[in-house]
Design a protein around this motif. Sequence first.
Motif, PDB file in Angstrom:
ATOM      1  N   VAL A 303       0.839  -1.205   0.000  1.00 38.12           N
ATOM      2  CA  VAL A 303       0.000   0.000   0.000  1.00 38.12           C
ATOM      3  C   VAL A 303       0.872   1.253   0.000  1.00 38.12           C
ATOM      4  O   VAL A 303       0.593   2.226  -0.712  1.00 38.12           O
ATOM      5  N   LEU A 304       1.950   1.231   0.801  1.00 34.92           N
ATOM      6  CA  LEU A 304       2.841   2.393   0.844  1.00 34.92           C
ATOM      7  C   LEU A 304       3.458   2.675  -0.518  1.00 34.92           C
ATOM      8  O   LEU A 304       3.661   3.843  -0.888  1.00 34.92           O
ATOM      9  N   ASN A 305       3.745   1.615  -1.285  1.00 33.45           N
ATOM     10  CA  ASN A 305       4.260   1.821  -2.643  1.00 33.45           C
ATOM     11  C   ASN A 305       3.208   2.498  -3.517  1.00 33.45           C
ATOM     12  O   ASN A 305       3.527   3.340  -4.360  1.00 33.45           O
ATOM     13  N   GLY A 306       1.942   2.141  -3.302  1.00 31.41           N
ATOM     14  CA  GLY A 306       0.859   2.802  -4.030  1.00 31.41           C
ATOM     15  C   GLY A 306       0.730   4.263  -3.646  1.00 31.41           C
ATOM     16  O   GLY A 306       0.475   5.127  -4.497  1.00 31.41           O
ATOM     17  N   VAL A 307       0.897   4.556  -2.357  1.00 29.04           N
ATOM     18  CA  VAL A 307       0.862   5.945  -1.884  1.00 29.04           C
ATOM     19  C   VAL A 307       1.970   6.753  -2.560  1.00 29.04           C
ATOM     20  O   VAL A 307       1.751   7.880  -3.039  1.00 29.04           O
ATOM     21  N   LYS A 308       3.152   6.166  -2.620  1.00 31.11           N
ATOM     22  CA  LYS A 308       4.303   6.842  -3.234  1.00 31.11           C
ATOM     23  C   LYS A 308       4.050   7.131  -4.707  1.00 31.11           C
ATOM     24  O   LYS A 308       4.319   8.237  -5.203  1.00 31.11           O
ATOM     25  N   LEU A 309       3.478   6.150  -5.417  1.00 34.16           N
ATOM     26  CA  LEU A 309       3.186   6.334  -6.839  1.00 34.16           C
ATOM     27  C   LEU A 309       2.141   7.425  -7.042  1.00 34.16           C
ATOM     28  O   LEU A 309       2.271   8.257  -7.952  1.00 34.16           O
ATOM     29  N   ASP A 328      -9.745  -2.507  -1.356  1.00 32.52           N
ATOM     30  CA  ASP A 328      -9.140  -2.208  -0.055  1.00 32.52           C
ATOM     31  C   ASP A 328      -7.805  -1.497  -0.219  1.00 32.52           C
ATOM     32  O   ASP A 328      -7.484  -0.578   0.536  1.00 32.52           O
ATOM     33  N   VAL A 329      -7.018  -1.909  -1.216  1.00 31.54           N
ATOM     34  CA  VAL A 329      -5.739  -1.236  -1.486  1.00 31.54           C
ATOM     35  C   VAL A 329      -5.994   0.224  -1.845  1.00 31.54           C
ATOM     36  O   VAL A 329      -5.328   1.138  -1.326  1.00 31.54           O
ATOM     37  N   ALA A 330      -6.971   0.473  -2.710  1.00 30.66           N
ATOM     38  CA  ALA A 330      -7.277   1.852  -3.120  1.00 30.66           C
ATOM     39  C   ALA A 330      -7.755   2.683  -1.935  1.00 30.66           C
ATOM     40  O   ALA A 330      -7.372   3.848  -1.781  1.00 30.66           O
ATOM     41  N   CYS A 332      -6.961   2.322   1.201  1.00 31.37           N
ATOM     42  CA  CYS A 332      -5.832   2.639   2.080  1.00 31.37           C
ATOM     43  C   CYS A 332      -4.876   3.638   1.434  1.00 31.37           C
ATOM     44  O   CYS A 332      -4.288   4.470   2.129  1.00 31.37           O
ATOM     45  N   ILE A 333      -4.729   3.584   0.122  1.00 28.86           N
ATOM     46  CA  ILE A 333      -3.922   4.600  -0.564  1.00 28.86           C
ATOM     47  C   ILE A 333      -4.530   5.976  -0.329  1.00 28.86           C
ATOM     48  O   ILE A 333      -3.822   6.951  -0.030  1.00 28.86           O
ATOM     49  N   LYS A 334      -5.839   6.074  -0.463  1.00 29.04           N
ATOM     50  CA  LYS A 334      -6.526   7.352  -0.209  1.00 29.04           C
ATOM     51  C   LYS A 334      -6.314   7.798   1.232  1.00 29.04           C
ATOM     52  O   LYS A 334      -5.968   8.957   1.492  1.00 29.04           O
ATOM     53  N   LEU A 335      -6.517   6.891   2.164  1.00 28.50           N
ATOM     54  CA  LEU A 335      -6.458   7.243   3.582  1.00 28.50           C
ATOM     55  C   LEU A 335      -5.061   7.642   4.021  1.00 28.50           C
ATOM     56  O   LEU A 335      -4.878   8.572   4.804  1.00 28.50           O
ATOM     57  N   PHE A 336      -4.050   6.925   3.511  1.00 31.63           N
ATOM     58  CA  PHE A 336      -2.668   7.165   3.945  1.00 31.63           C
ATOM     59  C   PHE A 336      -2.013   8.339   3.219  1.00 31.63           C
ATOM     60  O   PHE A 336      -1.010   8.868   3.689  1.00 31.63           O
ATOM     61  N   SER A 337      -2.553   8.750   2.075  1.00 31.50           N
ATOM     62  CA  SER A 337      -1.872   9.739   1.230  1.00 31.50           C
ATOM     63  C   SER A 337      -1.549  11.068   1.910  1.00 31.50           C
ATOM     64  O   SER A 337      -0.479  11.621   1.694  1.00 31.50           O
ATOM     65  N   PRO A 338      -2.441  11.641   2.731  1.00 32.79           N
ATOM     66  CA  PRO A 338      -2.124  12.951   3.317  1.00 32.79           C
ATOM     67  C   PRO A 338      -1.068  12.901   4.424  1.00 32.79           C
ATOM     68  O   PRO A 338      -0.544  13.940   4.814  1.00 32.79           O
ATOM     69  N   LEU A 339      -0.770  11.721   4.930  1.00 35.20           N
ATOM     70  CA  LEU A 339       0.151  11.627   6.056  1.00 35.20           C
ATOM     71  C   LEU A 339       1.588  11.841   5.585  1.00 35.20           C
ATOM     72  O   LEU A 339       1.999  11.343   4.545  1.00 35.20           O
ATOM     73  N   VAL A 340       2.341  12.555   6.367  1.00 31.67           N
ATOM     74  CA  VAL A 340       3.693  12.951   5.965  1.00 31.67           C
ATOM     75  C   VAL A 340       4.701  11.850   6.234  1.00 31.67           C
ATOM     76  O   VAL A 340       5.527  11.506   5.403  1.00 31.67           O
ATOM     77  N   SER A 341       4.647  11.274   7.419  1.00 28.42           N
ATOM     78  CA  SER A 341       5.662  10.309   7.840  1.00 28.42           C
ATOM     79  C   SER A 341       5.338   8.923   7.311  1.00 28.42           C
ATOM     80  O   SER A 341       4.185   8.523   7.206  1.00 28.42           O
ATOM     81  N   LEU A 342       6.377   8.162   6.980  1.00 25.62           N
ATOM     82  CA  LEU A 342       6.204   6.781   6.569  1.00 25.62           C
ATOM     83  C   LEU A 342       6.372   5.837   7.757  1.00 25.62           C
ATOM     84  O   LEU A 342       6.760   4.688   7.613  1.00 25.62           O
ATOM     85  N   SER A 343       6.080   6.333   8.944  1.00 32.01           N
ATOM     86  CA  SER A 343       6.080   5.455  10.121  1.00 32.01           C
ATOM     87  C   SER A 343       4.803   4.628  10.077  1.00 32.01           C
ATOM     88  O   SER A 343       4.196   4.465   9.023  1.00 32.01           O
TER      89      SER A 343
END
Length: 595
Positions: A303-309, A328-330, A332-343
Motif C-alpha cells: 500500500v505504501l508503494n501505491g501511496v508513493k506512486l 481495499d488497497v485503493a 488505504c492509498i486514499k487514507l494514507f496519502s495525506p500523512l507525511v511520515s512513513l512510520s
Amino acid sequence: MKAIIFNSGLGSRMGELTREKPKCMLTLYNGETIFERQIRILSECGIREFIITTGPFEEQLIQMSKKYNTLTFDFVPNKEYLSTNYIVSMNNIKQVTEDVLLLHGDLVFNKKLIHKILTNENPSICLYNEEKELPEKDFKCRIEQGKLKEVSVDLFDTECFAFQPLYKLDRQQMNAWQSEVSNLVNKEIKDVYAENALNTISEQLNIVAMSYKEDYIDEIDNEADYNRVSEEIKNYDYREQEIIESNNYMNSLEKVLKTSERCNILVVVGKSLRDKVEKDLGSISKQFVFFSEFSSNPKYEEVLNGVKLRKEHNCDVLISIGGGSTMDVAKCIKLFSPLVSLSDFIKKEFRYNTIKHIAIPTSAGTGSESTQIAVIYKAGTKCSVEHGSILPDMAILDPNLLKTLPTYHKKSTVLDSLCQGIESYWSKKATEESRYYSKQCIELILKSYIAYSNDEEVVLEDMLRASNYSGKAINIARTTAAHAMSYQLTSNYGISHGHAVALCIIPIWERMNQKSKDNKELEQVLKSLATVFNTMDIEESIEVVKGIIMEFALPKVRINENEIVELVEEINMDRLKNNPVSFSEEELKELYCVM
C-alpha cells in the motif's frame, strides 16, 4: 448564487473543544471539519463564492480556505464578537447584488437537502420539520399558509415547528432583511438574533417554508450535540453514495470522468486484469497511472508503494477495478496519502481528504465498494482499517464483469456475501436499516445462487446487487464471530475468504441457537432471521444454508488439532465482541474442532 456563512460566535457552550478553535473546525466522524463539509457540499452543488463572517479565530478560517483553489472567499470580521450577536455580523456584510444561501457555520446537513433547496422553483426558502419535537433552546418557526412569519427560540404553541437557520433568498428578500438589520444595529440593538429583524418585516417578505423531514440538518450547540450529530449524519452519507448500475462500465466511467476537472488518475487493478483495463481506458483522454504490485492478501508495504506512486504523479482520482482486495488497497492509498511520515500509518489519526475514489467490483462477494472498511496485512497479521472517509465516492456495478470469474471464486464470493448478510442481521450493531439490506442480500442470493453457479448470465445483476447490499449491511452493523474466526484460516490453509467464513458460519449459528434457549432477545433475532429464509424455525434456516454450502462442494479443509490454540489466539477480537453472545476460549476451540 453566493453562500453566506456565519462563523463569528464564541462557541462557549462547547467548553474545551472550542478553546483554541471555532466551532466549525470541530472534526466529524470522517475526519472532516464542519467547515470543510459545508464548503465541499455547497461547492459540489455549484456554489463557487463564499462570504464568511468571523470572530475570534479568523486566521484559522483564512488558512483553511487557501486549499480551495477554484473557490472565492470574502471574510467579514465582527470585531464586537465578545459583546454582540450575529446581527452585527450580518450588518457588516455589504448589500448583496445576487441571490444567496445563508446559513450558520455550526450546521451539519446531507448533500441531497442542498440539492433540493437549490433546485426548488421557489426563489426564497426556509427549512422546518413538522415531525420533529420542538427543541427547548433552539429556533422554532411560525408558518402561515406555507410562508414564514416568525422565527424565535421562544415559540412553543401548536402552530410552530422545529426550524433550522439555513435560507435560500433572492436578492430582494435578502436586501430587505439586511436593511432592517441595519435599522436595529443603528439603534444599538446588537445583542439579538438577526431573525429579530426578519420578524419585523416578515409580512412584506415571501419566504416559502420547505420541510426537511426526509433529510438531515442540525446545529451543534454543545458537546452532546457534537457527538450525536457526528454519529447521525453517517447513515445519510452512506445512503447518498452514488451507485451506477451499468451494462458497460467503460461508457459510465467515461461520462463521469468527462464532467470532472481532475486529470491525473491512479488506477488500482490486479495483474490479471491490467492489460484489459489499460486497453479499455485507452480511449479516454485523461492521464492514467496503473498500480498492480499488490498481492491477493495486500500487505502494508505494498500500500505504501501505491501511496508513493500516487504522490509522484499527483493523482487526485483513484479508480479501483477488481475484487475486495483491490478496492481495499485503493481505500488505504486514499487514507494514507495525506500523512507525511512513513512510520506506522495504521496507528495514525486519519483526516478527510479530497481524493475521489470510484470503485468498480469484478466479483459479487465483499460489497467493499460500499463500505468504509479495508483489510491489509502487516507483519503477517490481518489489520482491519476503518474510517468514514474511505467509503468510495461512487460505485459502478457492471454485471458483465462477473462473467470471467473462476468457478471456485464465484462460489466462495457468493458464500462471503451470504455470510455477511446473515452476520449483519444478528450483529449487536444491527439497525432496522442494516437488516433491510441484509434481507435484500439474502433473498437475492436464495433466488439466484443455483443459476449463478451454473453460469446463467441472466442472474449476474441480482448477484452483484446482493453483494452490494451485503456491503451496505456490514458497513452499518459490521460482521461477527464467523468473520472473526475465519481470518487466520485464510492465512493458514490458503483458502479464499468466503470459503473460510462458510466453514465458520454453521457451527457458530448452531451454538448460538443452543444459547438462545436461555436468551429471549437472541431467540427473537434468530427467529426473525429464519423468516428471511422463508423457513418455519431456526433449525430449518440453518439447514438451508448448510445445504447451499454442501451443494457448492468446495474443497475440504482439515483443521489440524495442534493449530487450534494458535487459531483461537489470533481471532479478531473486535469482530468477536460484535457477536450477540460471547464464547469462552473452550467454546471457540470446540467450534474449530467441528468445522
